[in-house]
Design an enzyme around this catalytic site. Structure first.
Site, short mmCIF file in Angstrom:
data_model
loop_
_atom_site.label_atom_id
_atom_site.label_comp_id
_atom_site.label_asym_id
_atom_site.label_seq_id
_atom_site.Cartn_x
_atom_site.Cartn_y
_atom_site.Cartn_z
N LYS A 64 43.32 -3.36 -28.72
CA LYS A 64 42.63 -4.59 -29.12
C LYS A 64 41.28 -4.29 -29.76
O LYS A 64 40.87 -4.96 -30.72
CB LYS A 64 42.44 -5.50 -27.90
CG LYS A 64 41.69 -6.81 -28.21
CD LYS A 64 42.40 -7.66 -29.25
CE LYS A 64 41.55 -8.86 -29.69
NZ LYS A 64 41.19 -9.75 -28.61
N LYS B 217 30.44 -8.52 -29.39
CA LYS B 217 30.77 -7.77 -28.17
C LYS B 217 31.91 -6.80 -28.42
O LYS B 217 31.87 -5.64 -27.99
CB LYS B 217 31.13 -8.76 -27.06
CG LYS B 217 31.47 -8.12 -25.71
CD LYS B 217 32.95 -7.93 -25.48
CE LYS B 217 33.66 -9.25 -25.34
NZ LYS B 217 35.10 -9.05 -25.01
#
Length: 298
Positions: free
Chosen positions: A176, A245
């Protein structure tokens, strides 16, 4: 709506993604019990039909599987192994499916600690946005043993249309991070390429179909530009804060590994610098309007 104890699934974190996953699980035939620390977020999910737990202890007591949809590894860690967390409350045999885009090293540490308590932790971060979550059409990157992934497959299949078992614990997180790093990079390169074309007198709208029929296409040109950027909607449901992030996770990963990635280093610098101009709550696609002041991103 009355719920049976059979096949009860807990969903912790009922924001844009978690609420959609909870509703997809319900359509898939599962009884769902939700929890969110934000009362307004919880109430919105409840208004859509998601039953709410009184507290974490109720989720753990009543659910055989718990899906997490949380912002970052720190929050996940506190929930799982902090004082009064799931590790303290759960019986052996609990399955936890963590859809958070998280630090793979932290995930591995948590999985090892929970295994001693007889609790399974799968990393299962997702791609597809809030619409994909709501439709049960998410792409899911899975990390864990073959047996554990197979055991979780009925639950996973209710949330995701494309399930990819990448490897052992942490591998889903790595996949991811790579996926989102590519998206973050493609947004920057596409915006520069289209800005160059505009300066030369060719509008982005004139170019897009041709690019998407050629080798320069990407998910950003196929989907983000026509549906979010050129339309001016910027309504993906995924924020600047979340993408910053995720890019920071990529930066942390290459620094730990000692990999030489000059382009990625530049991408990380630009996304970090964007915090000065684009608020955390803004849609992440707005990065295409950001102008970096860095003279040299290498």
């Amino acid at each position: 709506m009355e719920m049976t104890e059979e096949r009860m699934i807990g969903v912790v974190g009922l924001g844009n993604m978690g609420r959609g996953m909870a509703l997809s699980l319900m359509r898939g035939g599962f009884a769902v019990l939700g929890l969110d620390k934000n009362p307004q977020t919880a109430e919105r999910a409840n208004a859509d039909g998601v039953n709410l737990a009184a507290d974490l202890a109720e989720i753990v007591r009543r659910c055989e599987t718990i899906v997490l949809s949380l912002p970052n590894s720190s929050i996940v860690k506190e929930l799982l192994v902090g004082d009064g967390g799931i590790q303290d409350l759960a019986q052996r045999g609990l399955m936890i499916i963590d859809t958070t885009t998280a630090d793979p090293e932290v995930t591995r540490e948590l999985a090892s600690a929970l295994k001693l308590a007889g609790i399974v932790l799968l990393d299962a971060p997702v791609s597809g946005g809030s619409r994909g979550a709501l439709r049960g059409e998410l792409t899911m990157f899975l990390g864990g043993s073959e047996a554990d992934v197979d055991a979780a497959r009925p639950v996973l299949s209710a949330m995701g249309g494309k399930l990819f078992h990448i490897g052992d614990t942490g591998a889903g997180n790595i996949a991811k991070i790579v996926n989102n790093l590519l998206t973050a990079s493609h947004l920057l390169t596409a915006s520069e390429a289209f800005r160059m074309a505009e300066a030369a007198g060719v509008k982005t709208g004139q170019l897009l179909d041709a690019v998407n029929a050629g080798s320069g296409r990407s998910g950003v040109t196929l989907y983000n530009y026509p549906s979010r950027i050129l339309s001016g909607t910027f309504d993906s449901g995924f924020t600047m804060q979340l993408m910053r992030k995720d890019v920071a996770l990529a930066v942390s990963l290459y620094e730990k590994l000692g990999v030489d990635v000059p382009v990625t280093r530049g991408v990380g610098q630009i996304w970090s610098e964007s915090a000065s101009a684009l608020a955390d709550g803004e849609d992440f696609n707005r990065i295409v309007n950001f102008r970096s002041t860095a003279a040299n991103c290498q």
